[in-house]
Scaffold this motif. Structure first.
Motif, PDB file in Angstrom:
ATOM      1  N   MET A   1       0.667  -1.279  -0.144  1.00 18.92           N
ATOM      2  CA  MET A   1       0.293   0.014  -0.061  1.00 18.92           C
ATOM      3  C   MET A   1       0.480   0.807  -0.277  1.00 18.92           C
ATOM      4  SD  MET A   1      -2.869  -0.648   2.799  1.00 18.92           S
ATOM      5  CE  MET A   1      -2.832  -2.498   2.519  1.00 18.92           C
ATOM      6  N   PRO A   2       2.130   1.312  -0.749  1.00 23.08           N
ATOM      7  CA  PRO A   2       2.398   2.549  -1.018  1.00 23.08           C
ATOM      8  C   PRO A   2       2.042   3.673  -1.162  1.00 23.08           C
ATOM      9  CG  PRO A   2       3.385   1.380  -2.695  1.00 23.08           C
ATOM     10  CD  PRO A   2       2.399   0.890  -1.962  1.00 23.08           C
ATOM     11  N   GLU A   3       0.812   3.706  -1.617  1.00 22.33           N
ATOM     12  CA  GLU A   3       0.052   5.433  -2.586  1.00 22.33           C
ATOM     13  C   GLU A   3      -0.530   5.933  -0.985  1.00 22.33           C
ATOM     14  OE1 GLU A   3      -2.939   1.692  -2.669  1.00 22.33           O
ATOM     15  OE2 GLU A   3      -0.206   1.684  -3.945  1.00 22.33           O
ATOM     16  N   ILE A   4      -1.039   4.952  -0.375  1.00 25.04           N
ATOM     17  CA  ILE A   4      -1.156   5.390   1.166  1.00 25.04           C
ATOM     18  C   ILE A   4      -0.444   5.640   2.002  1.00 25.04           C
ATOM     19  CG2 ILE A   4      -2.542   4.665   3.528  1.00 25.04           C
ATOM     20  CD1 ILE A   4      -4.732   3.543   1.489  1.00 25.04           C
ATOM     21  N   HIS A   5       0.582   5.237   2.028  1.00 23.91           N
ATOM     22  CA  HIS A   5       1.574   5.539   3.127  1.00 23.91           C
ATOM     23  C   HIS A   5       2.538   6.532   2.361  1.00 23.91           C
ATOM     24  CE1 HIS A   5       5.691   4.953   5.026  1.00 23.91           C
ATOM     25  NE2 HIS A   5       6.403   5.380   4.393  1.00 23.91           N
ATOM     26  N   GLU A   6       2.344   7.062   1.622  1.00 28.81           N
ATOM     27  CA  GLU A   6       2.813   8.785   1.265  1.00 28.81           C
ATOM     28  C   GLU A   6       1.871   9.296   2.132  1.00 28.81           C
ATOM     29  OE1 GLU A   6       1.924  10.471  -2.828  1.00 28.81           O
ATOM     30  OE2 GLU A   6       2.504   8.076  -2.944  1.00 28.81           O
ATOM     31  N   TYR A   7       0.677   9.461   1.951  1.00 26.28           N
ATOM     32  CA  TYR A   7      -0.177  10.773   2.493  1.00 26.28           C
ATOM     33  C   TYR A   7      -0.335  10.490   4.911  1.00 26.28           C
ATOM     34  CZ  TYR A   7      -1.525  10.896  -2.050  1.00 26.28           C
ATOM     35  OH  TYR A   7      -1.528  11.171  -3.738  1.00 26.28           O
ATOM     36  N   LEU A   8       0.919   9.654   4.448  1.00 28.83           N
ATOM     37  CA  LEU A   8       0.750   9.256   5.379  1.00 28.83           C
ATOM     38  C   LEU A   8       2.327   9.718   6.583  1.00 28.83           C
ATOM     39  CD1 LEU A   8      -1.738   5.581   6.430  1.00 28.83           C
ATOM     40  CD2 LEU A   8      -2.059   8.625   6.685  1.00 28.83           C
ATOM     41  N   THR A   9       3.344  10.149   6.300  1.00 23.98           N
ATOM     42  CA  THR A   9       4.687  10.438   6.708  1.00 23.98           C
ATOM     43  C   THR A   9       4.224  11.542   7.794  1.00 23.98           C
ATOM     44  OG1 THR A   9       4.809  11.973   5.437  1.00 23.98           O
ATOM     45  CG2 THR A   9       5.830   9.274   4.631  1.00 23.98           C
ATOM     46  N   GLU A  10       3.300  12.423   7.516  1.00 22.00           N
ATOM     47  CA  GLU A  10       3.992  13.193   8.742  1.00 22.00           C
ATOM     48  C   GLU A  10       2.746  12.774  10.122  1.00 22.00           C
ATOM     49  OE1 GLU A  10       3.279  17.082   7.411  1.00 22.00           O
ATOM     50  OE2 GLU A  10       4.717  16.483   5.670  1.00 22.00           O
ATOM     51  N   VAL A  11       2.106  11.893   9.987  1.00 23.77           N
ATOM     52  CA  VAL A  11       1.521  11.249  10.967  1.00 23.77           C
ATOM     53  C   VAL A  11       2.055  11.029  12.351  1.00 23.77           C
ATOM     54  CG1 VAL A  11      -0.286   9.884  12.093  1.00 23.77           C
ATOM     55  CG2 VAL A  11      -0.592  10.506  10.135  1.00 23.77           C
ATOM     56  N   ARG A  12       1.780  11.223  13.447  1.00 19.17           N
ATOM     57  CA  ARG A  12       2.517  11.223  14.782  1.00 19.17           C
ATOM     58  C   ARG A  12       1.604  10.337  15.359  1.00 19.17           C
ATOM     59  NH1 ARG A  12       6.750  15.138  16.610  1.00 19.17           N
ATOM     60  NH2 ARG A  12       7.126  16.736  15.212  1.00 19.17           N
ATOM     61  N   TYR A  13       2.154   9.462  15.629  1.00 18.71           N
ATOM     62  CA  TYR A  13       1.340   8.387  16.959  1.00 18.71           C
ATOM     63  C   TYR A  13       2.446   7.995  18.041  1.00 18.71           C
ATOM     64  CZ  TYR A  13       0.618   6.232  11.687  1.00 18.71           C
ATOM     65  OH  TYR A  13      -0.012   6.049  10.622  1.00 18.71           O
ATOM     66  N   PRO A  14       1.153   7.768  18.633  1.00 18.31           N
ATOM     67  CA  PRO A  14      -0.403   7.666  18.992  1.00 18.31           C
ATOM     68  C   PRO A  14      -1.646   8.637  18.149  1.00 18.31           C
ATOM     69  CG  PRO A  14       0.142   7.702  21.112  1.00 18.31           C
ATOM     70  CD  PRO A  14       1.070   7.915  20.081  1.00 18.31           C
ATOM     71  N   CYS A  15      -2.040   7.728  17.369  1.00 18.14           N
ATOM     72  CA  CYS A  15      -3.334   9.171  17.105  1.00 18.14           C
ATOM     73  C   CYS A  15      -4.918   8.692  16.900  1.00 18.14           C
ATOM     74  CB  CYS A  15      -2.908  10.003  15.994  1.00 18.14           C
ATOM     75  SG  CYS A  15      -3.087   8.822  14.372  1.00 18.14           S
ATOM     76  N   ASP A  16      -6.008   9.530  16.581  1.00 19.05           N
ATOM     77  CA  ASP A  16      -6.977   8.624  16.225  1.00 19.05           C
ATOM     78  C   ASP A  16      -7.546   8.448  14.980  1.00 19.05           C
ATOM     79  OD1 ASP A  16      -7.842  11.276  15.582  1.00 19.05           O
ATOM     80  OD2 ASP A  16      -9.281  11.106  17.185  1.00 19.05           O
ATOM     81  N   ARG A  17      -7.953   7.823  14.726  1.00 21.88           N
ATOM     82  CA  ARG A  17      -9.226   7.912  12.642  1.00 21.88           C
ATOM     83  C   ARG A  17      -9.047   8.966  12.354  1.00 21.88           C
ATOM     84  NH1 ARG A  17     -14.724   5.548  10.121  1.00 21.88           N
ATOM     85  NH2 ARG A  17     -14.963   7.318  11.511  1.00 21.88           N
ATOM     86  N   ALA A  18      -9.784   9.765  13.165  1.00 14.57           N
ATOM     87  CA  ALA A  18      -9.653  11.486  12.695  1.00 14.57           C
ATOM     88  C   ALA A  18      -8.228  12.545  11.760  1.00 14.57           C
ATOM     89  CB  ALA A  18     -11.239  12.572  13.684  1.00 14.57           C
ATOM     90  N   GLU A  19      -7.612  12.234  13.070  1.00 11.33           N
ATOM     91  CA  GLU A  19      -5.912  12.681  12.465  1.00 11.33           C
ATOM     92  C   GLU A  19      -5.518  12.281  11.617  1.00 11.33           C
ATOM     93  OE1 GLU A  19      -2.926  15.358  12.959  1.00 11.33           O
ATOM     94  OE2 GLU A  19      -5.045  15.138  13.850  1.00 11.33           O
ATOM     95  N   ILE A  20      -5.768  10.872  11.527  1.00 13.67           N
ATOM     96  CA  ILE A  20      -5.884  10.128  10.449  1.00 13.67           C
ATOM     97  C   ILE A  20      -6.001  10.506   8.666  1.00 13.67           C
ATOM     98  CG2 ILE A  20      -5.127   7.963   8.670  1.00 13.67           C
ATOM     99  CD1 ILE A  20      -4.646   6.461  11.502  1.00 13.67           C
ATOM    100  N   LEU A  21      -7.018  11.215   8.870  1.00 11.83           N
ATOM    101  CA  LEU A  21      -7.883  11.464   7.932  1.00 11.83           C
ATOM    102  C   LEU A  21      -7.442  13.104   7.701  1.00 11.83           C
ATOM    103  CD1 LEU A  21     -10.863  10.246   8.016  1.00 11.83           C
ATOM    104  CD2 LEU A  21     -10.045   9.998   6.522  1.00 11.83           C
ATOM    105  N   ARG A  22      -7.660  13.858   8.987  1.00 14.18           N
ATOM    106  CA  ARG A  22      -6.753  15.394   8.656  1.00 14.18           C
ATOM    107  C   ARG A  22      -5.005  15.182   7.949  1.00 14.18           C
ATOM    108  NH1 ARG A  22      -9.375  15.628  13.554  1.00 14.18           N
ATOM    109  NH2 ARG A  22      -7.318  15.452  14.996  1.00 14.18           N
ATOM    110  N   ARG A  23      -3.992  14.066   8.230  1.00  9.74           N
ATOM    111  CA  ARG A  23      -3.304  14.981   8.297  1.00  9.74           C
ATOM    112  C   ARG A  23      -2.614  14.455   6.194  1.00  9.74           C
ATOM    113  NH1 ARG A  23       0.749  17.305  10.639  1.00  9.74           N
ATOM    114  NH2 ARG A  23       0.462  16.852  13.399  1.00  9.74           N
ATOM    115  N   ALA A  24      -3.784  13.512   6.504  1.00  9.26           N
ATOM    116  CA  ALA A  24      -3.710  13.035   4.257  1.00  9.26           C
ATOM    117  C   ALA A  24      -4.111  13.814   3.805  1.00  9.26           C
ATOM    118  CB  ALA A  24      -4.844  11.311   4.265  1.00  9.26           C
TER     119      ALA A  24
END
Length: 63
Positions: A1-24
């Motif tokens: 899933m490299p295409e999704i990975h590239e949108y999540l490189t700046e996500v700081r974990y732990p986080c919730d789904r909403a944060e993942i969607l915001r960062r993407a």
């Protein structure tokens, strides 16, 4: 899933789904990527691996 990975490189974990969607969204994810991420359960995610595991399970009905 490299295409999704590239949108999540700046996500700081732990986080919730909403944060993942915001960062993407901030990284310019298209509707297809956001739609896939929107299928994630509402929970806290401890790593990108957890996100990938859950997305993989959604694609594999036998998992």
């Amino acid at each position: 899933m490299p295409e999704i990975h590239e949108y999540l490189t700046e996500v700081r974990y732990p986080c919730d789904r909403a944060e993942i969607l915001r960062r993407a969204t901030a990284r310019g994810a298209d509707d297809a990527v956001l739609g896939r991420l929107g299928t994630l359960p509402e929970q806290e995610y401890d790593s990108l691996d957890t996100v990938h595991d859950l997305l993989g399970r959604a694609e594999d009905p036998h998992h």
